[in-house]
Design a protein around this motif. Structure first.
Motif, PDB file in Angstrom:
ATOM      1  N   VAL A 114       0.837  -1.201   0.000  1.00 23.52           N
ATOM      2  CA  VAL A 114       0.000   0.000   0.000  1.00 23.52           C
ATOM      3  C   VAL A 114       0.874   1.254   0.000  1.00 23.52           C
ATOM      4  O   VAL A 114       0.605   2.212  -0.739  1.00 23.52           O
ATOM      5  N   CYS A 115       1.932   1.251   0.807  1.00 24.95           N
ATOM      6  CA  CYS A 115       2.847   2.399   0.835  1.00 24.95           C
ATOM      7  C   CYS A 115       3.468   2.625  -0.536  1.00 24.95           C
ATOM      8  O   CYS A 115       3.546   3.765  -1.024  1.00 24.95           O
ATOM      9  N   GLU A 118       0.757   3.916  -3.021  1.00 27.37           N
ATOM     10  CA  GLU A 118       0.405   5.319  -2.766  1.00 27.37           C
ATOM     11  C   GLU A 118       1.517   6.249  -3.235  1.00 27.37           C
ATOM     12  O   GLU A 118       1.256   7.362  -3.691  1.00 27.37           O
ATOM     13  N   TRP A 119       2.758   5.792  -3.124  1.00 30.17           N
ATOM     14  CA  TRP A 119       3.882   6.592  -3.624  1.00 30.17           C
ATOM     15  C   TRP A 119       3.836   6.694  -5.153  1.00 30.17           C
ATOM     16  O   TRP A 119       4.057   7.750  -5.732  1.00 30.17           O
ATOM     17  N   ASN A 122      -0.132   8.299  -6.007  1.00 31.73           N
ATOM     18  CA  ASN A 122      -0.501   9.587  -5.405  1.00 31.73           C
ATOM     19  C   ASN A 122       0.700  10.440  -5.011  1.00 31.73           C
ATOM     20  O   ASN A 122       0.525  11.482  -4.369  1.00 31.73           O
ATOM     21  N   LYS A 124       2.885  10.065  -2.726  1.00 33.94           N
ATOM     22  CA  LYS A 124       2.899  10.246  -1.278  1.00 33.94           C
ATOM     23  C   LYS A 124       4.205   9.720  -0.711  1.00 33.94           C
ATOM     24  O   LYS A 124       4.624   8.603  -1.018  1.00 33.94           O
ATOM     25  N   SER A 167      -4.908  -4.011  -1.917  1.00 31.35           N
ATOM     26  CA  SER A 167      -4.232  -2.714  -1.769  1.00 31.35           C
ATOM     27  C   SER A 167      -4.809  -1.687  -2.735  1.00 31.35           C
ATOM     28  O   SER A 167      -5.088  -0.536  -2.352  1.00 31.35           O
ATOM     29  N   ILE A 171      -6.912   1.872  -1.772  1.00 35.57           N
ATOM     30  CA  ILE A 171      -6.446   3.172  -2.248  1.00 35.57           C
ATOM     31  C   ILE A 171      -7.520   3.843  -3.100  1.00 35.57           C
ATOM     32  O   ILE A 171      -7.745   5.054  -3.017  1.00 35.57           O
ATOM     33  N   SER A 175      -9.465   7.580  -3.142  1.00 34.87           N
ATOM     34  CA  SER A 175      -9.346   8.411  -4.345  1.00 34.87           C
ATOM     35  C   SER A 175     -10.719   8.793  -4.895  1.00 34.87           C
ATOM     36  O   SER A 175     -10.939   9.941  -5.300  1.00 34.87           O
ATOM     37  N   SER A 250      -6.118   7.304   5.471  1.00 36.95           N
ATOM     38  CA  SER A 250      -5.461   6.808   4.260  1.00 36.95           C
ATOM     39  C   SER A 250      -5.480   5.290   4.305  1.00 36.95           C
ATOM     40  O   SER A 250      -5.741   4.683   5.350  1.00 36.95           O
ATOM     41  N   THR A 252      -2.917   3.399   4.064  1.00 41.09           N
ATOM     42  CA  THR A 252      -1.805   2.951   4.907  1.00 41.09           C
ATOM     43  C   THR A 252      -2.197   2.951   6.373  1.00 41.09           C
ATOM     44  O   THR A 252      -1.945   1.980   7.103  1.00 41.09           O
TER      45      THR A 252
END
Length: 345
Positions: A114-115, A118-119, A122, A124, A167, A171, A175, A250, A252
């Protein structure tokens, strides 16, 4: 003062609702599906029942004016439902094909996945404090849940699909809520009918493949019907709180703090079902809870760190800036704003 407290109370309420409903539905389903209970071993079809009841509640809410329907493109809802159903199906297949230990490892791997997603999706970024706390949580939960680990090709493939789809689904929930400015319950009301229809059609075939039993031959009893209704009722609350938590925080945070449910399930299993609770389990749970506390602190610290530079650059000037500003004002006034006396000839 009251306005400042409202978000905090509602945030705690959202997490509490998710933890209580998730732990409750696990306990109810354990009695409903276990051989020692009512032997309703049709997990995918049961999930279809869950979404059918959720869709019914959403329709009643919309018809009575409690919730307002907003437009979300049908193709977006369809592909989201495909991803969500693939997550549910692959999770069930992963549990059947893999050992319990590898299944738990695959669930823990959702946090870094997920991290990473998202990076990528998004942009992030995560601080070293957040990453360290995530590692602590995963390590703690791993200590108290992972036992035997056996890997095979089919099970590994199903686990990879399950991790990716779950995951991506979580997310996408956040969104969609931001993209279409839609509430958590309104979004759930739009996706639940599609998921219910597809799972109720495909679920019986998948369940027959998984356990070799047909739902048409299941003998219902009053107790089984009560637990089935209770499971569906808790699923409505669980689904609502999941969408609410992901939309407000989020994916995460939902994964990290969501492992509190694992700790609660282990404790309740020990209290209600006489499950073994070893020293290793206890140390793992304490480490996981410590990681969750550190994660919450790290996220709040990052939020304050983001706000602080903006304040310093926009609202505060150091001594040298003040001197330069004064000099610029004086020079500007001397050149343009002060009127010079005119000499008449």
């Amino acid at each position: 003062m009251n306005q400042d407290k409202k978000p905090v109370v509602s945030d705690v309420g959202a997490w509490a609702m998710n933890v209580v409903s998730s732990v409750g539905i696990i306990m109810v389903n354990k009695e409903l599906m276990s051989p020692g209970g009512y032997s309703f071993s049709f997990a995918t079809t049961l999930t279809g029942f869950h979404f059918a009841v959720t869709a019914l509640v959403g329709w009643i809410s919309s018809a009575t004016g409690y919730s307002v329907s907003k437009n979300v493109p049908l193709w977006e809802l369809l592909w989201f439902s495909v991803v969500a159903n693939a997550s549910i199906t692959s999770m069930n297949l992963s549990l059947m094909l893999n050992s319990v230990g590898f299944y738990q490892i695959s669930k823990l791997s959702m946090i870094p996945v997920v991290c990473l997603m998202e990076w990528i999706l998004n942009s992030k970024y995560y601080s070293s404090k957040v990453i360290a706390s995530v590692v602590v949580v995963a390590f703690g939960v791993g200590i108290c849940t992972v036992t035997d680990v056996e890997i095979n090709a089919k099970g590994f493939l199903c686990a990879c699909v399950a991790v990716f789809c779950t995951s991506l689904q979580q997310i996408t929930i956040g969104s969609f809520q931001k993209k279409y400015n839609i509430g958590s319950f309104e979004l759930l009301s739009k996706t639940a009918p599609i998921q219910a229809a597809s799972l109720l059609v495909l679920g019986p075939f998948l369940d027959y493949y998984l356990n070799g039993q047909s739902i048409m031959s299941y003998r219902y009893s009053l107790g089984a019907a009560i637990f089935l209704l209770l499971s569906c009722s808790l699923a409505v609350v669980c689904n609502m709180s999941q969408y609410l938590c992901i939309g407000r925080f989020s994916a995460t945070s939902f994964q990290v703090l969501g492992h509190m449910k694992t700790v609660c399930v282990l404790i309740l299993g020990w209290i209600l079902f006489d499950s073994a609770l070893t020293f290793k389990n206890i140390m793992g749970m304490l480490l996981a809870v410590l990681g969750m506390v550190v994660y919450s602190w790290a996220v709040e610290a990052d939020k304050k760190a983001v706000k602080l530079p903006a304040f310093r650059t926009s609202d505060a000037l150091d001594g040298e800036d003040v001197k330069l500003l004064k000099q610029k004002i004086i020079n500007g006034l001397a050149d343009s704003d002060l009127e010079k006396p005119q000499i008449k000839s």
